[in-house]
Motif scaffolding. Structure first.
Motif, PDB file in Angstrom:
ATOM      1  N   GLN A 116      31.816  36.395  41.379  1.00 36.93           N
ATOM      2  CA  GLN A 116      32.804  34.802  41.251  1.00 36.93           C
ATOM      3  C   GLN A 116      31.495  33.521  40.345  1.00 36.93           C
ATOM      4  O   GLN A 116      32.462  32.344  40.213  1.00 36.93           O
ATOM      5  CB  GLN A 116      33.293  34.979  42.769  1.00 36.93           C
ATOM      6  N   LYS A 162      30.809  40.663  45.063  1.00 45.55           N
ATOM      7  CA  LYS A 162      31.809  39.261  44.873  1.00 45.55           C
ATOM      8  C   LYS A 162      31.652  37.969  44.268  1.00 45.55           C
ATOM      9  O   LYS A 162      31.636  38.048  43.688  1.00 45.55           O
ATOM     10  CB  LYS A 162      32.334  39.966  46.053  1.00 45.55           C
ATOM     11  N   SER A 163      30.023  37.909  45.214  1.00 52.39           N
ATOM     12  CA  SER A 163      29.387  36.480  45.391  1.00 52.39           C
ATOM     13  C   SER A 163      28.869  35.979  43.478  1.00 52.39           C
ATOM     14  O   SER A 163      29.071  35.255  43.369  1.00 52.39           O
ATOM     15  CB  SER A 163      28.288  35.933  46.218  1.00 52.39           C
ATOM     16  N   GLN A 172      31.377  34.187  36.377  1.00 54.16           N
ATOM     17  CA  GLN A 172      32.788  33.800  36.304  1.00 54.16           C
ATOM     18  C   GLN A 172      33.151  32.574  36.220  1.00 54.16           C
ATOM     19  O   GLN A 172      34.306  32.897  35.105  1.00 54.16           O
ATOM     20  CB  GLN A 172      33.307  35.662  35.861  1.00 54.16           C
ATOM     21  N   SER A 173      32.541  32.140  37.187  1.00 56.06           N
ATOM     22  CA  SER A 173      34.605  30.913  37.005  1.00 56.06           C
ATOM     23  C   SER A 173      33.165  29.486  36.961  1.00 56.06           C
ATOM     24  O   SER A 173      33.620  28.330  37.005  1.00 56.06           O
ATOM     25  CB  SER A 173      34.677  30.167  38.162  1.00 56.06           C
ATOM     26  N   CYS A 193      31.638  41.839  34.059  1.00 60.27           N
ATOM     27  CA  CYS A 193      31.090  40.430  33.937  1.00 60.27           C
ATOM     28  C   CYS A 193      31.475  40.044  33.204  1.00 60.27           C
ATOM     29  O   CYS A 193      30.759  40.280  31.824  1.00 60.27           O
ATOM     30  CB  CYS A 193      29.930  41.172  35.265  1.00 60.27           C
ATOM     31  N   TRP A 237      29.909  27.456  42.754  1.00 61.28           N
ATOM     32  CA  TRP A 237      28.832  28.069  43.186  1.00 61.28           C
ATOM     33  C   TRP A 237      29.739  27.077  44.885  1.00 61.28           C
ATOM     34  O   TRP A 237      30.103  26.226  44.691  1.00 61.28           O
ATOM     35  CB  TRP A 237      27.938  27.816  43.612  1.00 61.28           C
TER      36      TRP A 237
END
Length: 438
Positions: free
Chosen positions: A406, A402-403, A409-410, A220, A413
């Protein structure tokens, strides 16, 4: 203040070798400190004053909202920003101005070590990647080790941890708490385990080891894009939760405070996670609505402070009077928006009917939120489907990580379900032409 002290035992001969000190008598004489040193309670403040003076000589100005962050401007344009943590600094800006400030620090304090692009600051690794920067603590994580359970393998979970394991439990708990700076996926678990730090049980030790093993399996990091589309806003995504325990209950509040691109259709989109937390509720709440209201108030208050800091970077440092003008709504502020999955709380804000809630203690909280709306400090309120609520995983351990992973790291939203919006009476500020050039 004047500081005088006795010599350590056995050091008299060494002092007497110094020029002018040959007749020094420790029985009737003491030494007077001319400069502050490490280990004195005066040292942190004196270092801070000296550093502040040195940075101000180069035209650096601290933010009113955070005195440890400095900015430099030329012709009204932001050219350099730097945070200070004792003698560890981190910043970014134009090379010419950066060189000027570094040379001034060398002249004041001596040689300094400089690292760029890829470096470790306060135990956090900063890695320049295509399209932005990632920050993580992978090297630090690898140094953490599970606590060997040994003879505790077959002991029941509710048995108090023996003294032989308590120190190891506290050490690992502190290590994982430091890891939370870049690991929001474990924040709720660490917050819960910290409640048991005084009287841990065998079960607490096993759960702590489980969290560490999870971290080593699941990477993470936080990603920050080098091109976050403008204009910007601050999004405060808030949530609360309650879990019944054997003898008590655990009421949690959590929030993501994010710098985002303004949108009229969604609270989501490209995001920079600025702050996040998972904490106990400050006050006892009688209802779910009360808990959600408390979580929203806390999140918005944090978001407003961050918005003021961002506004200072956009338009220049504020003095105390200017900061009060911002808080009163007399001066523009980067738009702050709140997100909740509690439909009843959203409806209460949107209606603003003044109707007294069934739980009387909620009336002042609702009035406070409505006052923020009226002053333009809270520009929009959003209701989102619980399935899109990223902050749920900050308050509930059973929710998938997971949310969260995600999101951070990206830097994006994504909302897959319908959301609703309520606007305050104040139109949002378009700051696209004032964005920091850093």
């Amino acid at each position: 203040r004047v500081i005088e002290f006795d010599l350590p035992t056995g050091s008299t001969d060494i002092i007497q070798e110094l020029e002018g000190m040959s007749d020094f008598n420790p029985l009737i004489e003491v030494l007077q400190m001319l400069r502050p040193g490490f280990g004195l309670k005066d040292a942190p403040r004196l270092w801070r004053l000296r550093l502040d003076a040195a940075l101000r000589k180069t035209s650096g100005q601290p933010l009113q909202s955070d005195k440890a962050i400095y900015q430099w401007r030329r012709d009204g344009k932001l050219v350099l920003i730097m945070s200070t943590h004792v003698d560890d600094f981190k910043g970014g800006g134009e090379i010419k101005i950066r060189t000027l400030v570094l040379d001034a620090l060398r002249a004041e304090f001596g040689e300094i070590k400089v690292e760029t692009k890829n470096f470790t600051h306060c135990g956090i690794q900063h890695e320049t990647v295509e399209g932005g920067i990632n920050i993580h603590q992978r090297v630090y994580l690898q140094q953490l080790r599970v606590v060997e359970e040994g003879t505790l393998r077959h002991v029941k979970e509710d048995v108090p941890l023996p003294e032989t394991h308590k120190a190891s439990f506290a050490t690992l708990l502190g290590g994982l708490a430091w890891l939370v700076q870049t690991r929001p996926d474990i924040a709720v678990f660490i917050s819960a385990l910290q409640r048991a730090s005084k009287e841990p049980t065998t079960g607490h030790l096993r759960r702590l080891n489980t969290v560490l093993r999870w971290c080593k399996r699941q990477d993470c990091y936080l990603h920050y894009s080098s091109n976050l589309p403008q204009p910007h806003r601050i999004v405060c995504c808030n949530d609360s939760a309650f879990r019944k325990e054997v003898k008590t209950g655990l009421a949690m509040r959590g929030s993501f405070i994010m710098l985002s691109t303004q949108s009229e259709t969604t609270p989501g989109g490209p995001m920079h996670v600025i702050e996040f937390y998972s904490r106990k509720q400050k006050q006892v709440r009688k209802s779910t609505l009360g808990a959600e209201q408390g979580a929203m108030v806390d999140g918005i208050n944090t978001g407003i402070v961050i918005a003021v800091a961002m506004q200072e970077l956009l338009s220049g440092p504020l003095n105390p009077a200017g900061a009060l003008d911002v808080m009163s709504g007399a001066r523009p502020l980067l738009p702050v928006e709140a997100v909740t999955d509690a439909k009843s709380l959203f409806d209460s804000l949107a209606r603003a009917s003044g109707k007294t809630p069934v739980e009387e203690t909620l009336v002042f909280g609702l009035q406070y939120l409505q006052d923020l709306q009226n002053r333009g400090l809270l520009r929009k309120s959003w209701w989102v489907d619980t399935r899109d609520m990223v902050s749920d995983a900050l308050t509930k351990g059973v929710i998938s990580r997971k949310s969260i992973v995600q999101l951070v790291q990206s830097g994006l939203w994504k909302l897959a379900h319908t959301c609703e919006r309520y606007d305050s009476v104040i139109a949002p500020v378009d700051n696209s032409n004032e964005a920091p050039n850093v």
